[in-house]
Design an enzyme around this catalytic site. Structure first.
Site, PDB file in Angstrom:
ATOM      1  N   ASP A  76       0.883  -1.166   0.000  1.00  0.00           N
ATOM      2  CA  ASP A  76       0.000   0.000   0.000  1.00  0.00           C
ATOM      3  C   ASP A  76       0.926   1.223   0.000  1.00  0.00           C
ATOM      4  O   ASP A  76       2.090   1.121   0.403  1.00  0.00           O
ATOM      5  CB  ASP A  76      -0.873  -0.047   1.259  1.00  0.00           C
ATOM      6  CG  ASP A  76      -1.684   1.212   1.434  1.00  0.00           C
ATOM      7  OD1 ASP A  76      -2.326   1.638   0.460  1.00  0.00           O
ATOM      8  OD2 ASP A  76      -1.658   1.783   2.546  1.00  0.00           O
TER       9      ASP A  76
ATOM     10  N   ASP B 277      -0.050   5.044   0.814  1.00  0.00           N
ATOM     11  CA  ASP B 277      -0.294   6.013   1.895  1.00  0.00           C
ATOM     12  C   ASP B 277      -0.254   5.313   3.249  1.00  0.00           C
ATOM     13  O   ASP B 277      -1.028   4.383   3.502  1.00  0.00           O
ATOM     14  CB  ASP B 277      -1.676   6.666   1.718  1.00  0.00           C
ATOM     15  CG  ASP B 277      -1.776   7.494   0.452  1.00  0.00           C
ATOM     16  OD1 ASP B 277      -0.886   8.323   0.223  1.00  0.00           O
ATOM     17  OD2 ASP B 277      -2.746   7.308  -0.311  1.00  0.00           O
TER      18      ASP B 277
ATOM     19  N   ASN C 296      -3.819   9.481  -6.958  1.00  0.00           N
ATOM     20  CA  ASN C 296      -2.638  10.351  -6.967  1.00  0.00           C
ATOM     21  C   ASN C 296      -1.337   9.567  -6.809  1.00  0.00           C
ATOM     22  O   ASN C 296      -0.266  10.181  -6.683  1.00  0.00           O
ATOM     23  CB  ASN C 296      -2.740  11.386  -5.838  1.00  0.00           C
ATOM     24  CG  ASN C 296      -3.820  12.411  -6.108  1.00  0.00           C
ATOM     25  OD1 ASN C 296      -3.764  13.151  -7.079  1.00  0.00           O
ATOM     26  ND2 ASN C 296      -4.843  12.436  -5.267  1.00  0.00           N
TER      27      ASN C 296
ATOM     28  N   GLY D 295      -7.431   4.203   3.601  1.00  0.00           N
ATOM     29  CA  GLY D 295      -7.571   3.102   2.649  1.00  0.00           C
ATOM     30  C   GLY D 295      -8.839   3.147   1.806  1.00  0.00           C
ATOM     31  O   GLY D 295      -9.016   2.347   0.897  1.00  0.00           O
TER      32      GLY D 295
ATOM     33  N   ASP E  64      -1.564  -0.514   6.121  1.00  0.00           N
ATOM     34  CA  ASP E  64      -1.764   0.223   7.383  1.00  0.00           C
ATOM     35  C   ASP E  64      -3.247   0.412   7.686  1.00  0.00           C
ATOM     36  O   ASP E  64      -3.589   1.069   8.673  1.00  0.00           O
ATOM     37  CB  ASP E  64      -1.081   1.605   7.326  1.00  0.00           C
ATOM     38  CG  ASP E  64      -1.846   2.571   6.453  1.00  0.00           C
ATOM     39  OD1 ASP E  64      -2.215   2.175   5.319  1.00  0.00           O
ATOM     40  OD2 ASP E  64      -2.094   3.710   6.889  1.00  0.00           O
TER      41      ASP E  64
ATOM     42  N   ARG F  95     -11.699   8.027  -2.715  1.00  0.00           N
ATOM     43  CA  ARG F  95     -12.038   9.451  -2.554  1.00  0.00           C
ATOM     44  C   ARG F  95     -13.549   9.655  -2.424  1.00  0.00           C
ATOM     45  O   ARG F  95     -14.012  10.367  -1.534  1.00  0.00           O
ATOM     46  CB  ARG F  95     -11.506  10.242  -3.757  1.00  0.00           C
ATOM     47  CG  ARG F  95     -11.531  11.744  -3.544  1.00  0.00           C
ATOM     48  CD  ARG F  95     -11.006  12.464  -4.794  1.00  0.00           C
ATOM     49  NE  ARG F  95      -9.738  11.927  -5.235  1.00  0.00           N
ATOM     50  CZ  ARG F  95      -9.216  12.115  -6.447  1.00  0.00           C
ATOM     51  NH1 ARG F  95      -9.870  12.834  -7.334  1.00  0.00           N
ATOM     52  NH2 ARG F  95      -8.049  11.584  -6.775  1.00  0.00           N
TER      53      ARG F  95
ATOM     54  N   SER G  83      -5.276   5.110  -4.145  1.00  0.00           N
ATOM     55  CA  SER G  83      -5.146   6.522  -4.524  1.00  0.00           C
ATOM     56  C   SER G  83      -4.929   6.750  -6.013  1.00  0.00           C
ATOM     57  O   SER G  83      -4.038   6.162  -6.621  1.00  0.00           O
ATOM     58  CB  SER G  83      -3.982   7.157  -3.760  1.00  0.00           C
ATOM     59  OG  SER G  83      -3.767   8.473  -4.232  1.00  0.00           O
TER      60      SER G  83
END
Ligand code: BG6
Ligand code: MG
Length: 221
Positions: free
Chosen positions: A14, A16, A123, A51, A175, A54, A121
């Protein structure tokens, strides 16, 4: 005792909260949007967005809204938050890579283990470029590649397919509880770090990657 854990041939990270901490940037982006809309938002609610995609994050933020929003208004709000967020992540540098990550990646590469990103994400490409890891991974799968977000296993299955390793030979590093659930649903083992370091469902747990030796994970069978 027979231990039927499979050989690990790929590790899917992952992004972020595992490779880099973007929590504060997400929080600030949502907070600015919520303030503008007069919606109550705090760090506790922000934890529930870990996780989660958006648009699903926006739905959680809107639970405290005083009015109903139309779909195109929701799209505009998600875009607005993302503009604030993108402004903040422009400031990320390689110094923001979390402890132990470079050593862990190098250890895996040195043993011929494939490494991939599996992130919700959209991004991800921008973040990887900002922290100088855009050419490091054998494959990436992110929010741009999937139609179902974690806890659905899609992003991890795409990442496994892209590195050419069967799901049962993959280990995910996560996480978020939604990510742990997604990894298990994909038939993969999972190492919980950071906020998931106490997750009872994780196969392995550690405070961060600095606390994990590659050999321990690979030789755990
Ligand atoms: C996840 C974050 O990695 O990406 C979530 O943990 C976030 O908090 C999600 O909502 C989607 O991110 P983005 O960058 O596509 O808005
Ligand atoms: Mg995460």
């Amino acid at each position: 005792m027979i231990d039927n854990r499979n050989e690990i041939r790929a590790v899917i990270f992952d992004l972020d909260g595992v490779i880099v901490s973007t929590d504060e940037c997400h929080y600030q982006g949502w907070k600015q949007l919520a303030d503008e809309e007069g919606i109550d938002f705090n760090r506790e609610i922000n934890e529930r967005l870990r996780g989660v995609s958006r648009m699903e994050s926006l739905e959680i933020v809107l639970e405290r809204a005083q009015k109903q929003y139309l779909e195109d208004q929701k799209m505009e709000m998600a875009t607005r938050k993302n503009e604030y967020y993108k402004g903040l992540i422009q400031k990320l540098t390689p110094k923001d890579i979390l402890p132990g990550v470079p050593e862990f990646l190098a250890g895996l590469k040195g043993r011929g283990i494939k490494i991939a990103i599996g992130s919700s994400s959209k991004n991800s490409p921008l973040i990887l470029e900002r922290i100088g890891l855009d050419k490091t991974f054998d494959a990436t799968a992110d929010g741009n590649d999937i139609s179902r977000s974690k806890p659905d296993p899609e992003v991890f299955l795409v990442a496994a397919m892209r590195v050419g390793i069967p799901p049962e030979n993959c280990l995910v590093v996560e996480d978020a509880e939604a990510g742990i659930e997604a990894a298990l649903a994909a038939g993969m083992q999972v190492l919980g770090v950071g906020f998931a370091s106490k997750s009872e469902r994780a196969t392995y747990r550690a405070a961060d990657l600095a606390a994990v030796r590659v050999g321990d994970i690979l030789n755990a069978r």
